[in-house]
Design a protein around this motif. Sequence first.
Motif, PDB file in Angstrom:
ATOM      1  N   SER A  28      24.763 -40.609 -77.506  1.00 13.06           N
ATOM      2  CA  SER A  28      25.255 -39.701 -76.478  1.00 13.06           C
ATOM      3  C   SER A  28      26.776 -39.807 -76.435  1.00 13.06           C
ATOM      4  O   SER A  28      27.338 -40.890 -76.599  1.00 13.06           O
ATOM      5  CB  SER A  28      24.628 -40.052 -75.137  1.00 13.06           C
ATOM      6  OG  SER A  28      24.705 -41.441 -74.903  1.00 13.06           O
TER       7      SER A  28
ATOM      8  N   LYS B  19      33.405 -44.820 -78.183  1.00  7.71           N
ATOM      9  CA  LYS B  19      32.540 -44.963 -77.010  1.00  7.71           C
ATOM     10  C   LYS B  19      32.726 -46.299 -76.293  1.00  7.71           C
ATOM     11  O   LYS B  19      32.284 -46.467 -75.161  1.00  7.71           O
ATOM     12  CB  LYS B  19      31.050 -44.909 -77.438  1.00  7.71           C
ATOM     13  CG  LYS B  19      30.509 -43.528 -77.678  1.00  7.71           C
ATOM     14  CD  LYS B  19      29.018 -43.615 -78.050  1.00  7.71           C
ATOM     15  CE  LYS B  19      28.119 -44.242 -77.007  1.00  7.71           C
ATOM     16  NZ  LYS B  19      27.656 -43.378 -75.931  1.00  7.71           N
TER      17      LYS B  19
ATOM     18  N   ASN C 283      29.251 -40.054 -74.467  1.00  8.31           N
ATOM     19  CA  ASN C 283      29.914 -40.523 -73.251  1.00  8.31           C
ATOM     20  C   ASN C 283      30.576 -41.864 -73.542  1.00  8.31           C
ATOM     21  O   ASN C 283      30.248 -42.520 -74.524  1.00  8.31           O
ATOM     22  CB  ASN C 283      28.870 -40.725 -72.135  1.00  8.31           C
ATOM     23  CG  ASN C 283      27.696 -41.562 -72.614  1.00  8.31           C
ATOM     24  OD1 ASN C 283      26.873 -41.070 -73.404  1.00  8.31           O
ATOM     25  ND2 ASN C 283      27.632 -42.804 -72.195  1.00  8.31           N
TER      26      ASN C 283
ATOM     27  N   HIS D  26      23.626 -48.689 -67.499  1.00  7.82           N
ATOM     28  CA  HIS D  26      23.631 -47.373 -68.096  1.00  7.82           C
ATOM     29  C   HIS D  26      23.770 -46.288 -67.065  1.00  7.82           C
ATOM     30  O   HIS D  26      23.379 -46.463 -65.922  1.00  7.82           O
ATOM     31  CB  HIS D  26      22.264 -47.153 -68.758  1.00  7.82           C
ATOM     32  CG  HIS D  26      22.344 -47.148 -70.230  1.00  7.82           C
ATOM     33  ND1 HIS D  26      22.206 -48.281 -70.956  1.00  7.82           N
ATOM     34  CD2 HIS D  26      22.551 -46.150 -71.103  1.00  7.82           C
ATOM     35  CE1 HIS D  26      22.295 -47.976 -72.236  1.00  7.82           C
ATOM     36  NE2 HIS D  26      22.509 -46.689 -72.361  1.00  7.82           N
TER      37      HIS D  26
ATOM     38  N   ARG E 249      31.189 -48.953 -77.492  1.00  3.83           N
ATOM     39  CA  ARG E 249      29.769 -49.331 -77.510  1.00  3.83           C
ATOM     40  C   ARG E 249      29.564 -50.684 -78.182  1.00  3.83           C
ATOM     41  O   ARG E 249      30.144 -50.942 -79.235  1.00  3.83           O
ATOM     42  CB  ARG E 249      29.011 -48.251 -78.282  1.00  3.83           C
ATOM     43  CG  ARG E 249      27.499 -48.466 -78.426  1.00  3.83           C
ATOM     44  CD  ARG E 249      26.930 -47.220 -79.062  1.00  3.83           C
ATOM     45  NE  ARG E 249      25.555 -47.302 -79.475  1.00  3.83           N
ATOM     46  CZ  ARG E 249      24.586 -46.525 -78.968  1.00  3.83           C
ATOM     47  NH1 ARG E 249      24.856 -45.697 -77.987  1.00  3.83           N
ATOM     48  NH2 ARG E 249      23.368 -46.590 -79.451  1.00  3.83           N
TER      49      ARG E 249
ATOM     50  N   SER F 139      25.322 -39.777 -69.468  1.00  2.00           N
ATOM     51  CA  SER F 139      25.439 -38.986 -70.696  1.00  2.00           C
ATOM     52  C   SER F 139      25.962 -37.594 -70.373  1.00  2.00           C
ATOM     53  O   SER F 139      25.747 -37.079 -69.285  1.00  2.00           O
ATOM     54  CB  SER F 139      24.075 -38.883 -71.376  1.00  2.00           C
ATOM     55  OG  SER F 139      23.639 -40.152 -71.791  1.00  2.00           O
TER      56      SER F 139
HETATM   57 MG    MG Z   1      23.443 -43.181 -74.681  1.00  2.00          MG
END
Ligand code: MG
Length: 345
Positions: free
Chosen positions: A139, A51, A141, A230, A53, A147
Motif C-alpha cells: 500500500s 515507505k 502510504n 497499522h 517499512r 492506506s
Molecule cells: Mg499496507
Amino acid sequence: MDTKLFQLTEIKEAAGLLKAGELISFPTETVYGLGANAMDEAAVKKVYAAKGRPSDNPLIVHVASVEEVEKYVGEISKQAKDLMAKFWPGPLTLIFNVKTGVFSETVTGGLASVALRMPDNAATLALIKYAGVPLVGPSANTSGKPSPTMAAHVYHDLHGKIAGILDGGATGLGLESTVLDMTNPEEPTILRPGAITKEELELVVEKVYLDQHLVSKDERPKAPGMKYTHYAPNEPVVIVDGTEEQWRKAIMYYKNLGEQVGLLANENRVNQYKKEVTEVFSLGNKDNTTQAAKALYAGLRFFEKTAVTLILAEAYDSKGIGGAYMNRLEKAAGNHYFLEKESKE
Ligand code: MG
Ligand code: TXA
C-alpha cells in the motif's frame, strides 16, 4: 524529486519509469499500491525506504495474468488454480511456495514463499503489461498510516520520494485484499481478512482456516505485516460498540477529559451529535458496511487536518466486508473499545 501525477492516457510513460527502476504508485480495486519492478532489487529497496517499512515485511507481487504465475511458483495446486479462476482479477492475494532464485530476499523477506495478486483495475493491468515485469506493490502510504484510497493520499505521504502516481480516482473497495496462505493447499489459511470472505472462498475450496491471530488476540500473526501498528492516524482511536446511551457517555467522558472529540460514525449518529463534538466524518448509512469500508481510511486521514485530539469510531457488524472493516479499525484503535467502566472511573 518532483512527483508527477499521471493521467490514464499516460500509462506508457509511467511504465517507462518503472522499467528504469523508478517508483510509480498505481490504483487498484482495494487501495493504491507503491509499484516497482519486482525483478530489480535496487528498485524494490527504494520502496522500503520511501515507505519507511521494516525490511522483514515481504511485499505482494502484482501480475497481469494467471499464466504468469507458473514462472514464479513451483507446483500450482488444483485448489489454487480454482481460486485464481474464480477470483482473479480481484481482491485476493495468494501465498505460494516460491521457485528459488526468482525473487530477491528483498521481495520475499527471506521467506520460502511469495505473495501474488492480480488486481482488478484495467489501467494498472495495462501498466504491468507495458512495464513487461511484475510489480511489487505494498500500500502506498507511509508505513503505519492508513492506506491510501485516493491519489491525493499517496501524494500527501510520498511526494518528493517517488517518481509518479497513476491517478485512477477513488478506489472501489477501500480495504486491502484478503491474504490467503496456499503453501499447504489442504489447509488454505486467511492471514488477513478482506473483501473476499471465508464463506466465499469455501464455495471454491473445501475448508478455509483462520490464522490464529485473527481468532486469539495473543497469537503472533503469520503475515509479517500484521504484527505492526497499522492504519493509525495521529490521534488515538476508541471504538464505540453499543447503544445510544453508550455513545452519549463516551462523548461526555472524553469531552470532560478535555479532548477535542472527532466522530467517525454512521450518518444518523453524525447528524445527531455534530453540534456536541469538534468534527464529524460520516461513514454513510448505518446498515451499509460496504460504504463504511470504502470510507474508513479517508475518514481516519480527515481528522489529521483538524483540531481533533481523539476519534470515536463506529463498530459495524462483522458480516461480509465488515470482518475486514473491524480488523482494520481494531488495529487503528490498538483494540481500544469504550467500556462502560471507563465512564465510571
Ligand atoms: Mg499496507
Ligand atoms: O490490496 C492489497 O493487497 C494492496 C494493493 C496495493 O494490492 N497491497 C497491500 O500490500 O496491502 P501490503 O504490503 O501493504 O500488505 C501485504 C501483506 C502484509 O501483511 C505482508 O506481511 C503479507 O501481505 N505478506 C506478503 N508476503 C507474504 C508471505 N510470503 N507470507 C505471508 N505473508 C505475506
